[in-house]
Design a protein around this motif. Structure first.
Motif, PDB file in Angstrom:
ATOM      1  N   LEU A   1       1.025  -1.372   0.083  1.00 64.78           N
ATOM      2  CA  LEU A   1       0.098  -0.155  -0.134  1.00 64.78           C
ATOM      3  C   LEU A   1       0.861   1.163  -0.098  1.00 64.78           C
ATOM      4  N   LEU A   2       1.939   1.158   0.662  1.00 68.10           N
ATOM      5  CA  LEU A   2       2.982   2.356   0.820  1.00 68.10           C
ATOM      6  C   LEU A   2       3.611   2.713  -0.435  1.00 68.10           C
ATOM      7  N   THR A   3       3.867   1.819  -1.275  1.00 71.15           N
ATOM      8  CA  THR A   3       4.361   1.932  -2.575  1.00 71.15           C
ATOM      9  C   THR A   3       3.525   3.055  -3.339  1.00 71.15           C
ATOM     10  N   LYS A   4       2.327   3.080  -3.429  1.00 72.12           N
ATOM     11  CA  LYS A   4       1.460   4.055  -3.874  1.00 72.12           C
ATOM     12  C   LYS A   4       1.908   5.394  -3.566  1.00 72.12           C
ATOM     13  N   TYR A   5       2.350   5.700  -2.430  1.00 71.76           N
ATOM     14  CA  TYR A   5       2.779   6.931  -1.944  1.00 71.76           C
ATOM     15  C   TYR A   5       4.444   6.943  -2.075  1.00 71.76           C
ATOM     16  N   ASN A   6       4.917   6.286  -3.035  1.00 72.85           N
ATOM     17  CA  ASN A   6       6.489   6.224  -3.195  1.00 72.85           C
ATOM     18  C   ASN A   6       7.191   6.056  -1.977  1.00 72.85           C
ATOM     19  N   THR A   7       6.697   4.896  -1.171  1.00 74.49           N
ATOM     20  CA  THR A   7       7.555   4.762   0.288  1.00 74.49           C
ATOM     21  C   THR A   7       7.869   3.240   0.208  1.00 74.49           C
ATOM     22  N   HIS A   8       8.978   2.983   0.434  1.00 80.39           N
ATOM     23  CA  HIS A   8       9.380   1.627   0.621  1.00 80.39           C
ATOM     24  C   HIS A   8      10.053   1.509   1.819  1.00 80.39           C
ATOM     25  N   VAL A   9       9.825   0.061   2.517  1.00 77.45           N
ATOM     26  CA  VAL A   9      10.140  -0.382   3.672  1.00 77.45           C
ATOM     27  C   VAL A   9      11.117  -1.773   3.674  1.00 77.45           C
ATOM     28  N   VAL A  10      12.042  -1.495   4.325  1.00 80.32           N
ATOM     29  CA  VAL A  10      12.910  -2.680   4.623  1.00 80.32           C
ATOM     30  C   VAL A  10      12.829  -3.115   6.065  1.00 80.32           C
ATOM     31  N   GLY A  11      12.184  -4.238   6.220  1.00 81.95           N
ATOM     32  CA  GLY A  11      12.058  -4.678   7.818  1.00 81.95           C
ATOM     33  C   GLY A  11      13.090  -5.805   7.993  1.00 81.95           C
ATOM     34  N   LEU A  12      13.257  -6.534   7.035  1.00 83.69           N
ATOM     35  CA  LEU A  12      14.166  -7.849   7.299  1.00 83.69           C
ATOM     36  C   LEU A  12      15.097  -8.118   6.057  1.00 83.69           C
ATOM     37  N   ILE A  13      16.066  -8.603   6.197  1.00 81.55           N
ATOM     38  CA  ILE A  13      17.075  -9.122   4.900  1.00 81.55           C
ATOM     39  C   ILE A  13      16.344 -10.425   4.435  1.00 81.55           C
TER      40      ILE A  13
END
Length: 430
Positions: free
Chosen positions: A99-111
């Motif tokens: 959902l956040l990618t629609k706001y140009n937001t990227h999350v890295v929580g785990l490798i």
């Protein structure tokens, strides 16, 4: 040119002595939106500990999501890159990334490891675009690493430090292969660096700071290292290796910090241009120390203003010294001395002895690197704490055992002599 903001350790949802910090976080996020609108950066890097707990409240989740939507509305080309810290749940953060990618937001929580036991580089290496849509930089986005994540792919659990260094090296090497001469290289991670100055509000990752990393991990091609975990804004050995620090004070040990975010401008093969942007403090914190009479006098002299809502009232921490027990109604006396509806007394405690003069002020810039204690030093501290008599032979035996543990295949390592510790007799022993 790459233009971005570096921030970390928001700790949304924190309760401070059972008082919500929602208002203070709302003020910070509103201020941050103003900075985004004014400076129009290409990216916002959030280096972990976004939430205070792994299972954040609905209010904290809404606060983050609302900010992301507003930020994208303020700067249409803005990228937001977030990584998980040791307070965050990497799984939970990544659940909403579609959902956040629609706001140009990227999350890295785990490798993530692929089937062939190689890293998923596409997840951990993120391109950063400028306003024209061109890739101007690559960001190595490395969340907080738990030992189980990096020692389960052919790595020995006892060699966590070596596995961590190998992982960093793989990512840096791949990033250097991907970037062109016209692109910059940034690394964002959540970790404890050797020489970093901590406060009492950070949750220790490993006892004794044995997990602390060296700046030697970072290749010269990396123009800026955006760190999260330590709440005090500081640079580590080099100008371009920095903790942005927390945006609000998360404990009374942070009263004298100048909280900030960091504005960074990068050109390929050029030193970073770094500018701290100081965050205004909306709710003051006061730490009062002294005798019973001094404490009462200091509370009476605190500045008063019009009545404030509870969320906007200043926090007060009081430590008093008295050779005799205080009056039974001493807390009531202190609360009566505080200007009404202006202050919240959150802690009242008795000191064991008068405070010694501090040799280093909380506001001073501590830059002397402090290496973590060695295993031998930790062993000596524990040995003395247990009351054992210092014995050079025991330390020698421990060092031999350590050598065996580090080199299990070395059969020539001498075996330590088995001996019983010499325990001092109790004071009342005859």
């Amino acid at each position: 040119m790459l233009h971005f903001f570096h921030t970390s350790d928001w700790h949304l949802g924190q309760f401070f002595y059972n008082h919500s910090r929602h208002y203070e976080h709302e003020c910070f996020l509103g201020w941050l939106l103003e900075q985004l609108r004014e400076h129009q950066p290409d990216a916002l890097l959030i280096a972990g500990d976004i939430f205070d707990v792994v299972n954040p409240s609905t209010a904290a989740l809404k606060q983050l999501n609302h900010f992301i939507a507003q930020a994208q509305a303020q700067v249409s080309h803005l990228q937001i890159l977030m990584i998980a810290g040791n307070h965050d749940s990497g799984h939970r953060l990544e659940q909403v990334e579609p959902l956040l990618t629609k706001y140009n937001t990227h999350v890295v929580g785990l490798i993530e490891w692929l089937d062939d036991n190689t890293l998923n580089f596409d997840k951990l290496l993120r391109p950063i675009y400028n306003a024209q849509g061109e890739v101007c930089a690559w960001c190595i986005a490395l969340p907080y690493l738990r030992p189980a994540e990096i020692t389960g792919n052919g790595q020995d659990y006892q060699q966590t430090a070596q596995a961590t260094e190998a992982l960093y090296q793989q990512l840096i090497d791949e990033a250097r292969r991907r970037k062109t001469k016209d692109q910059s290289l940034v690394l964002m991670t959540h970790a404890h660096m050797q020489g970093g100055t901590s406060s009492d509000s950070e949750r220790p990752i490993v006892v004794g700071n044995a997990e602390a990393l060296s700046t030697q991990l970072f290749h010269d091609d990396i123009q800026y290292v955006a760190l999260g975990h330590l709440h005090r804004p500081q640079r580590i050995e080099h100008e371009h290796i920095r903790y942005s620090g927390s945006p609000i004070p998360l404990s009374f040990s942070e009263v004298n910090y100048k909280h900030q975010i960091v504005k960074v401008q990068l050109k390929p093969n050029t030193p970073a241009v770094i500018q701290p942007l100081h965050v205004p403090r909306r709710v003051p914190l006061f730490k009062i120390k002294g005798t019973l009479d001094e404490v009462l006098q200091k509370t009476r002299t605190l500045e008063a203003s019009n009545p404030l809502p509870l969320a906007q009232q200043a926090f007060v921490d009081i430590e008093y010294y008295s050779e005799m027990p205080p009056p039974p109604d001493f807390r009531q006396q202190v609360e009566a001395a505080l200007p009404q509806d202006n202050y919240r007394l959150v802690r009242l405690s008795r000191m064991a002895k008068p405070l010694a003069r501090q040799t280093v002020s909380d506001s001073e810039d501590v830059s002397t690197p402090i290496a973590p204690p060695t295993p031998a030093e930790l062993f000596q501290q524990l040995w003395q704490k247990l009351g054992f008599v210092e014995d050079p032979q025991v330390l020698k035996d421990f060092q031999q055992l350590s050598a065996q543990a580090e080199n299990p295949d070395d059969q020539d390592t001498a075996q330590p002599v088995k001996r019983q510790p010499v325990i001092p007799a109790p004071p009342d022993a005859v």
